[in-house]
Design a protein around this motif. Structure first.
Motif, PDB file in Angstrom:
ATOM      1  N   ASP A   1      -5.963  -0.997  -4.777  1.00 12.41           N
ATOM      2  CA  ASP A   1      -5.436  -1.571  -3.543  1.00 12.41           C
ATOM      3  C   ASP A   1      -6.394  -2.629  -2.996  1.00 12.41           C
ATOM      4  OD1 ASP A   1      -4.105  -2.181  -1.254  1.00 12.41           O
ATOM      5  OD2 ASP A   1      -3.984  -0.130  -0.493  1.00 12.41           O
ATOM      6  N   GLU A   2      -6.055  -3.875  -3.183  1.00 15.45           N
ATOM      7  CA  GLU A   2      -6.892  -4.999  -2.750  1.00 15.45           C
ATOM      8  C   GLU A   2      -8.366  -4.738  -3.030  1.00 15.45           C
ATOM      9  OE1 GLU A   2      -5.904  -7.025   0.733  1.00 15.45           O
ATOM     10  OE2 GLU A   2      -3.912  -6.161   0.915  1.00 15.45           O
TER      11      GLU A   2
ATOM     12  N   THR B   1       0.833  -1.198   0.000  1.00 13.23           N
ATOM     13  CA  THR B   1       0.000   0.000   0.000  1.00 13.23           C
ATOM     14  C   THR B   1       0.872   1.254   0.000  1.00 13.23           C
ATOM     15  OG1 THR B   1      -1.780  -1.146   1.133  1.00 13.23           O
ATOM     16  CG2 THR B   1      -1.770   1.253   1.284  1.00 13.23           C
TER      17      THR B   1
END
Ligand SMILES: Nc1ncnc2c1ncn2[C@@H]1O[C@H](COP(=O)(O)OP(=O)(O)OP(=O)(O)O)[C@@H](O)[C@H]1O
Ligand SMILES: [Mg+2]
Lengths: 222, 368
Positions: free
Chosen positions: B160-161, B42
């Motif tokens: 991000d995910e 991240t």
């Protein structure tokens, strides 16, 4: 009963009551507006800079415990106004309401989910724009509750201001007491109560309009 | 193209989240950052759009140092899909999607029009635009998040995910959707996940990070599974990496065998020593009749032994092996594009194919 009707029937007292009512609204609600304008930046500071928290909340608590009459009398000494000026009441109530609202503002901002704030930042919001259009709208449910308490308590506190001659419906009490005449006292009490109820209802309606989204989840698929 | 040049991020508390990262993300493809929790994925992603500032090093997007840009403006040109979607709860879905166009100064009408187009692009019905995010399922919220990130048509997309909060079936659907979108859009996408399966499924290039924010290997997925750079990568891609790497072995032409079949509603005929495959009118496989089973009258759906997974001819061999292993008869059922029965394969046949597909080395030697 008769004396009340006679009292209300008089055109002169009607105008007087109306003037007092308008004065009361102005004296009690202008401080709420000012307090929101003050509490938002202060609350934001405590949200942003955690170390300010203990200090600022401590001050707010202390301020809130000062008796209202004392504050009404102290204010002129501090800001140099006339002792009977309505500015004193507005200033005092602004201080109370700000003290009341700082904490809910900070708590509400803390409660905005971090991923929502991060998303806003990532979309390209500048910090002030983000505060005004993302974080504050999401704080309305908590902030609104504080504003309602503040408004209603101000409406009752303004009556106290009449003791130092600053107007509002409280003047009807002091008037009635000094003339040993119950009608204005009764009218004053009833109007104060009604005003508090009406203002509270209006605030609830405004709040509901601003937070339709918060109830949306309850009717999934509806 | 995004270049990390000797990028390090040390947080105030001394945590080194990213350590001397040198990496070039190629334009127009999906690059996946994968690694265990806390390895700096991240942080690396957020340094691209300056939500996190590097302690040292340089990041270039299309040759421009990101430090030269005003952060909010930079971010409006880089789509960002956050974990849990991060939709604005107080705005309708349509207004959520219109966010970046509005920030970039589009008129409200034009921004909403664009938002409606994007809802369609990510496969959401237009009516959903009027709802609030809380009224959507998790999968729908993720699609809205993708639509919102694409609204201003940014050349670069950071994710991000994005699919980690939905169940595996929905996740797979969303991954397919993303691949389909990318076919159309050709964005430069950086996709963060901690799921190696997801990484090799959607990434054209995969960067594996290890604890301490160190890049362990940067390679195409097939390469990563076939030749992990070290024990850490080998351990991270997991025990099943041999099996997983079958995802990248194309089937070529599988020689199909045939079994006896019977249609639902038809009499089964005399019992045999073989498994019999049951088909419906469209010749879609429905299940099996075990050897020597006797059926009174017509074959019905009720008495069947359920079949295994189906393998579509022409897709990677992983599916063929799984079809054979999951089939009660040991015969993997192969179907055509329309799902109609085409033939069967055994695990043995698939393994032979894999063996033959394997060493380009021997092929090259033979060429000499
Ligand atoms: N603001 C911060 N202050 C201090 N340390 C931080 C901060 N943000 C992240 N870290 C630390 O930096 C390291 C990398 O964090 P990062 O969020 O980049 O990891 P990640 O790879 O995305 O992990 P995950 O898969 O759990 O999301 C972690 O050790 C984390 O605790
Ligand atoms: Mg992360």
């Amino acid at each position: 009963m008769d004396s009340i009707l006679r009292y209300l029937g008089n055109a002169g007292t009607q105008r007087e009551i109306l003037d007092r009512l308008v004065e009361h609204v102005y004296l009690s609600l202008l401080p709420v507006v000012l307090a929101v304008l003050l509490a938002v930046p202060l609350g934001w500071c405590t949200h942003r800079f955690r170390w300010l928290r203990a200090g600022l909340f401590g001050v707010a608590n202390v301020v809130y415990t000062i008796p209202s009459l004392a504050l009404f009398v102290l204010i002129p000494a501090v800001i140099g106004t006339q002792i009977l000026s309505p500015v004193n009441v507005v200033a005092a109530l602004t201080i109370y309401t700000t003290a009341l609202l700082v904490r809910p503002v900070a708590d509400a901002l803390d409660a905005v989910p971090a991923h929502v704030v991060a998303a806003a930042t990532a979309m390209g919001y500048r910090p002030l724009h983000r505060l005004l259009t993302v974080e504050l709208p999401l704080a309305v449910p908590v902030l609104g509750a504080g504003v309602r308490v503040g408004s209603v308590s101000n409406i009752s506190l303004v009556s106290v201001g009449a003791l130092i001659g600053t107007g509002g419906l409280g003047v009807l009490f002091t008037d009635g007491f000094s003339r040993r005449y119950p009608a204005p006292i009764l009218v004053g009490v009833v109007l104060t109560l009604l005003l508090a109820l009406v203002v509270d209802r209006l605030l609830v309606l405004v709040q509901r309009r601003l937070t339709r989204w918060a109830r949306a989840g309850e009717v999934t698929g509806g | 193209m995004i270049e990390f040049r000797a990028v390090t991020k040390r947080f105030d508390d001394g945590t080194v989240a990213v350590n001397q990262l040198d990496l070039t993300v190629e334009a127009g493809i999906i690059t996946v950052f994968v690694g265990p929790s806390g390895c700096g994925k991240t942080t690396s992603l957020r340094m691209i759009n300056r939500m996190v500032e590097p302690t040292s090093g340089t990041i270039l997007v299309d040759g421009q140092d990101v430090r030269a840009a005003d952060p909010p403006r930079l971010r409006r040109g880089i789509g960002y899909v956050i974990q849990q979607a991060g939709l604005f709860p107080h705005r309708t879905v349509l207004d959520n999607v219109a966010t970046v166009p509005l920030l970039s100064g589009w008129s409200r009408g034009r921004a909403r029009h664009r938002a409606a187009e994007l809802l369609e692009l990510v496969g959401l019905p237009a009516e959903l635009g009027r709802r609030y995010p809380a009224q959507l399922s998790g999968g729908q919220q993720q699609r809205v998040g993708v639509a919102r990130a694409l609204a201003a048509d940014p050349p670069v997309l950071l994710m991000d995910e994005p699919f980690s909060a939905v169940d595996p079936v929905v996740r797979e659907g969303l991954q397919d959707e993303l691949l389909r979108l990318q076919d159309e859009l050709d964005k430069t996408i950086v996709f963060v996940t901690h799921d190696i399966d997801e990484a090799v499924r959607i990434g054209e290039k995969v960067a594996v990070f290890r604890e301490g924010g160190v890049l362990a290997q940067y390679a195409a997925p097939a390469e990563l599974l076939a030749r992990p750079a070290d024990d850490f990568v080998a351990g991270f891609v997991g025990r099943d990496r041999g099996y997983r790497s079958l995802s990248f072995v194309d089937s070529g032409e599988v020689a199909l065998d045939q079994v006896s079949t019977v249609a639902i509603g038809q009499p089964a005929g005399a019992p045999t020593a073989e498994w019999v495959l049951v088909l419906d009118e469209q010749r879609h496989p429905r299940g099996w009749l075990p050897p020597r089973s006797t059926v009174e009258g017509a074959v019905t759906e009720a008495g069947l032994t359920p079949g295994g997974s189906l393998y579509q001819a022409g897709t990677p061999l992983r599916g063929a092996l799984d079809a054979a292993l999951s089939s009660p008869s040991g015969l993997g059922v192969v179907v055509d594009e329309r799902g109609g029965y085409a033939g069967v394969v055994t695990a043995r046949q698939v393994l032979d194919l894999i063996e033959r597909a394997r060493p380009t080395a021997t092929g090259a030697e033979r060429g000499h």
